[in-house]
Every structure is written in C-alpha cells, then in structure tokens.
Scaffold this active site. Structure first.
Site, PDB file in Angstrom:
ATOM      1  N   SER A 223      41.634  36.430  48.241  1.00 45.04           N
ATOM      2  CA  SER A 223      42.541  36.913  47.374  1.00 45.04           C
ATOM      3  C   SER A 223      42.625  38.436  47.171  1.00 45.04           C
ATOM      4  O   SER A 223      41.303  38.885  47.628  1.00 45.04           O
ATOM      5  CB  SER A 223      42.073  36.177  45.750  1.00 45.04           C
ATOM      6  OG  SER A 223      40.889  36.702  45.396  1.00 45.04           O
ATOM      7  N   GLY A 225      43.812  40.731  44.970  1.00 41.92           N
ATOM      8  CA  GLY A 225      44.179  41.271  43.590  1.00 41.92           C
ATOM      9  C   GLY A 225      45.781  41.664  43.639  1.00 41.92           C
ATOM     10  O   GLY A 225      46.368  40.804  43.789  1.00 41.92           O
ATOM     11  N   GLY A 254      40.755  35.289  39.761  1.00 46.41           N
ATOM     12  CA  GLY A 254      40.381  34.736  40.876  1.00 46.41           C
ATOM     13  C   GLY A 254      40.164  33.225  40.093  1.00 46.41           C
ATOM     14  O   GLY A 254      40.367  32.408  41.095  1.00 46.41           O
ATOM     15  N   ASP A 255      39.551  33.097  39.129  1.00 43.51           N
ATOM     16  CA  ASP A 255      39.334  31.640  38.756  1.00 43.51           C
ATOM     17  C   ASP A 255      40.534  31.040  38.332  1.00 43.51           C
ATOM     18  O   ASP A 255      40.789  29.656  38.573  1.00 43.51           O
ATOM     19  CB  ASP A 255      38.495  31.823  37.336  1.00 43.51           C
ATOM     20  CG  ASP A 255      37.176  32.631  37.620  1.00 43.51           C
ATOM     21  OD1 ASP A 255      36.724  32.415  38.595  1.00 43.51           O
ATOM     22  OD2 ASP A 255      36.637  33.218  36.532  1.00 43.51           O
TER      23      ASP A 255
HETATM   24  P1  ADP Z   1      38.783  37.866  41.746  1.00 42.18           P
HETATM   25  O1  ADP Z   1      39.120  37.860  40.342  1.00 42.18           O
HETATM   26  O2  ADP Z   1      38.317  36.575  42.640  1.00 42.18           O
HETATM   27  O3  ADP Z   1      38.424  39.141  42.302  1.00 42.18           O
HETATM   28  P2  ADP Z   1      41.614  38.740  42.442  1.00 42.18           P
HETATM   29  O4  ADP Z   1      41.435  39.906  41.779  1.00 42.18           O
HETATM   30  O5  ADP Z   1      41.943  38.833  43.905  1.00 42.18           O
HETATM   31  O6  ADP Z   1      40.405  37.808  42.379  1.00 42.18           O
HETATM   32  O7  ADP Z   1      42.731  38.042  41.871  1.00 42.18           O
HETATM   33  C1  ADP Z   1      43.103  36.757  42.162  1.00 42.18           C
HETATM   34  C2  ADP Z   1      44.832  36.766  42.173  1.00 42.18           C
HETATM   35  O8  ADP Z   1      45.156  37.067  40.804  1.00 42.18           O
HETATM   36  C3  ADP Z   1      45.534  37.502  43.433  1.00 42.18           C
HETATM   37  O9  ADP Z   1      45.603  36.841  44.329  1.00 42.18           O
HETATM   38  C4  ADP Z   1      47.022  37.823  42.578  1.00 42.18           C
HETATM   39  O10 ADP Z   1      47.614  36.475  42.705  1.00 42.18           O
HETATM   40  C5  ADP Z   1      46.442  37.917  41.076  1.00 42.18           C
HETATM   41  N1  ADP Z   1      46.145  39.307  40.575  1.00 42.18           N
HETATM   42  C6  ADP Z   1      44.720  39.868  40.262  1.00 42.18           C
HETATM   43  N2  ADP Z   1      44.983  41.136  40.219  1.00 42.18           N
HETATM   44  C7  ADP Z   1      46.410  41.334  39.982  1.00 42.18           C
HETATM   45  C8  ADP Z   1      46.983  42.561  39.630  1.00 42.18           C
HETATM   46  N3  ADP Z   1      46.732  43.738  39.459  1.00 42.18           N
HETATM   47  N4  ADP Z   1      48.451  42.345  39.971  1.00 42.18           N
HETATM   48  C9  ADP Z   1      48.988  41.393  40.238  1.00 42.18           C
HETATM   49  N5  ADP Z   1      48.432  40.246  40.475  1.00 42.18           N
HETATM   50  C10 ADP Z   1      46.951  40.024  40.535  1.00 42.18           C
END
Ligand code: ADP
Length: 311
Positions: A223, A225, A254-255
């Site tokens: 993932s 973000g 992420g969850d």
């Molecule tokens: P983790 O919480 O495990 O670090 P991420 O931050 O990559 O995971 O977030 C997981 C998913 O949530 C991303 O793949 C995306 O689809 C969505 N997401 C997270 N942060 C954002 C953001 N700032 N804008 C848009 N989508 C987001």
C-alpha cells in the site's frame, strides 16, 4: 463459513483531545474517547460494516479484556477470544496542537502454556473459517515465529491466511516453509524487510517484489498511502491509481485495506475488483475521524475512479 480475524495484542485505545499539551504540569481533559483497538480489531470493524460474516479471536485478559468484548457485543460482532491471566493493555493518543503524541503499553506477557492453548483454540475455530486474517505484532512472551505456527495450522486445514505484520514476525514467516496467501506491507515495512530504502518508483517496487523472500506468497500488496498500491499476484504486477481525496484521519487505512482484501477473497473477486475494493475501503477510512470505520455512501463513486493497470 465465515472470516476469522486474529488480534493477539489488542488494546483499549484512549484518545485525549487537548488544546495544548503542557509538559511537567497538570493536563485536565474533558474530551475523552475510548475504543477497542489493535490492528486486527480495526479489520474486524470494517468487515462488519461491509456486512461480512466473521468471528474475532485473539487474546484478552482482565477488565480491559472484558471491555473489548463488551464493545464487540455492542457492535453485534461475533467473537471468541482466549482468556489469558495477564491484563489487556491501554494505548493512549494525545491529540494536541495538530500533533499526535502516543503512549503505547507493550501489553501482557503470554506464558508458553497460554501460547500453546491458543493454538488449539485457533485450530478449533478454523472449522468454520474460509479465510483468516492475522494482524499486528506478536505479544511479548511468544516466539517471533509464532505466526509461522498459526499459518502452518491454517494451511494444513486449507484455510488461506492474509497476514499484516512487520519486522521480525514477518521475516520469520517469509523465511519459513509456511506461507500466507497474502501480505500487505506498506513501503516502510517493505524497505525494512529488504534492508534497502524503497520509494514509490514502480521499477524499483517491481524489482523488490521479485526477491526470493516472496516466493510461495500468492499476493504481495504494497500500500502506497495517497498513491494507491502496487501489487504482485503470482507473476502478474499491478499499479492501483487512486484519485486525490480530502483526508481526515488516515490511521487504520491499511487495516481497512486488509478488510477489503479478505472480503474480496471470500467474494471470489477477480484481481481488478479485489484491488479496487481494498483501496476504496482504505480511502473511505482515511476520510473518517474514527479509526476502522468507513462510510459506504461514497463507495461507488470512489470505486469508479480507481484504475488498475498491469505493469
Ligand atoms: P498503512 O496504514 O498500512 O500504512 P496506507 O497508508 O498505505 O497503509 O493506506 C492504505 C490504503 O488506504 C492506501 O493504499 C490507499 O488506498 C488508502 N489511503 C491511505 N492514505 C490515503 C491518502 N492520504 N489519500 C488517499 N488514500 C489513502
């Protein structure tokens, strides 16, 4: 048949909202929010919100363990935890001046007997499970290869595992002969695992996922973000492009993504639909104040704006 979610080190999360946080002084707080926390419980809540049939398990103990169970009861979430002698932990987040200061208790130490007993408990719950999701770190007292053992038990019963953990627990699993069906590291976790700094460069990510460490793992979903995700399914590679959105609180996204992956597996979604479903849920979580909560009213509009392309 249903989904089994595993949370080995849950917590009662306390969020204190303070206009200013004074060090070495008294801080009085009237705005307090308490919730059942831990990555696996975030996954659990989102699965419930999207109407999946599930059982939540893991380890709980003491008054805070009872609090967690009562919170799940209130949400009509089916659970079957193993009761330990130690006390479930608190995790405190202080929200002040646009910052978030966290105080995380490490949690109870699990005895060998409890670790063994949970394996039996887990095995008995597998008879009704079609997919297992295991999230978060292993609690103290359990060996870092404890998840290897859980995966071994699940694989023997042909129940696929979606694993979302990091550090030594993840490394041990990938080095073992007992593979999960899916892992979902973020870029930081992937960099830590491979011991080299990775960014969102697609060529570097593709090369990273060809590392022999991932042999035998059907899906690696990284993932990214606000930049969506990069995924490997067997020999196929995908980039998930997502639209820019206004975010409120991305903690737990992420969850929520993991909840989407697990749900996509139970619904037999194809690769594109699974990746879109998982990313929509991550995005919806980021648009809410509450961790592990999604507002499905916006699901379809976002789903249609996501592009999955082979790379
Ligand atoms: P983790 O919480 O495990 O670090 P991420 O931050 O990559 O995971 O977030 C997981 C998913 O949530 C991303 O793949 C995306 O689809 C969505 N997401 C997270 N942060 C954002 C953001 N700032 N804008 C848009 N989508 C987001």
């Amino acid at each position: 048949m249903s989904i089994l979610t595993v949370t080995m080190n849950p917590s009662v999360d306390i969020a204190y909202q303070l206009p200013t946080f004074k060090l070495d002084d008294v801080n009085r707080v009237s705005n307090v929010n308490k919730s059942a926390g831990g990555k696996g419980l975030n996954v659990t809540r989102v699965l419930k919100e999207i109407d999946e049939d599930l059982t939540a398990t893991g380890l709980v103990g003491g008054d805070l363990g009872n609090y967690i169970k009562s919170q799940l009861d209130q949400g009509a979430i089916h659970h079957d935890f193993y009761q330990i002698k130690g006390n479930t932990r608190n995790c405190i987040a202080i929200l002040h001046e646009g910052m978030q200061t966290e105080i995380l208790e490490s949690g109870p130490t699990i005895s060998d007997v409890e670790g063994e007993a949970f394996k039996n408990h887990f095995e008995s719950l597998l008879k009704d499970a079609e997919v297992v999701s295991i999230s978060g770190s292993t609690p103290s007292g359990l060996a870092t290869d404890y998840y290897v053992e859980l995966i071994m038990i699940a694989n023997a019963k042909e129940v696929p595992v979606v694993l979302d953990t990091s550090g030594e627990s993840l490394r041990q699993v990938l080095l073992s002969g007992h593979k999960p069906k899916v892992i979902k590291p973020n870029v930081d976790e992937l960099s830590q695992l491979l011991g080299r700094e990775l960014d969102k460069d697609l060529n570097l990510l593709k090369e990273a996922l060809q590392d022999s460490l991932f042999n035998g793992v059907e899906w690696v979903i990284v993932s990214l973000g606000s930049e969506g995700a990069f995924a490997k399914h067997n020999d196929l590679y995908y980039k998930v492009d997502i639209p820019t959105i206004d975010i409120v609180n991305p903690v737990g996204s992420g969850d929520s993504t993991v909840a989407g992956i697990v749900s996509g597996i139970t619904r037999n979604y194809d690769d594109v639909a699974l990746l879109k479903h998982a990313n929509v849920l991550g995005m919806l979580n980021a648009q809410e104040e509450i961790t592990g909560h999604v507002n499905l009213n916006h699901y379809e509009a976002l789903f249609n704006k996501i592009q999955v392309r082979g790379v």
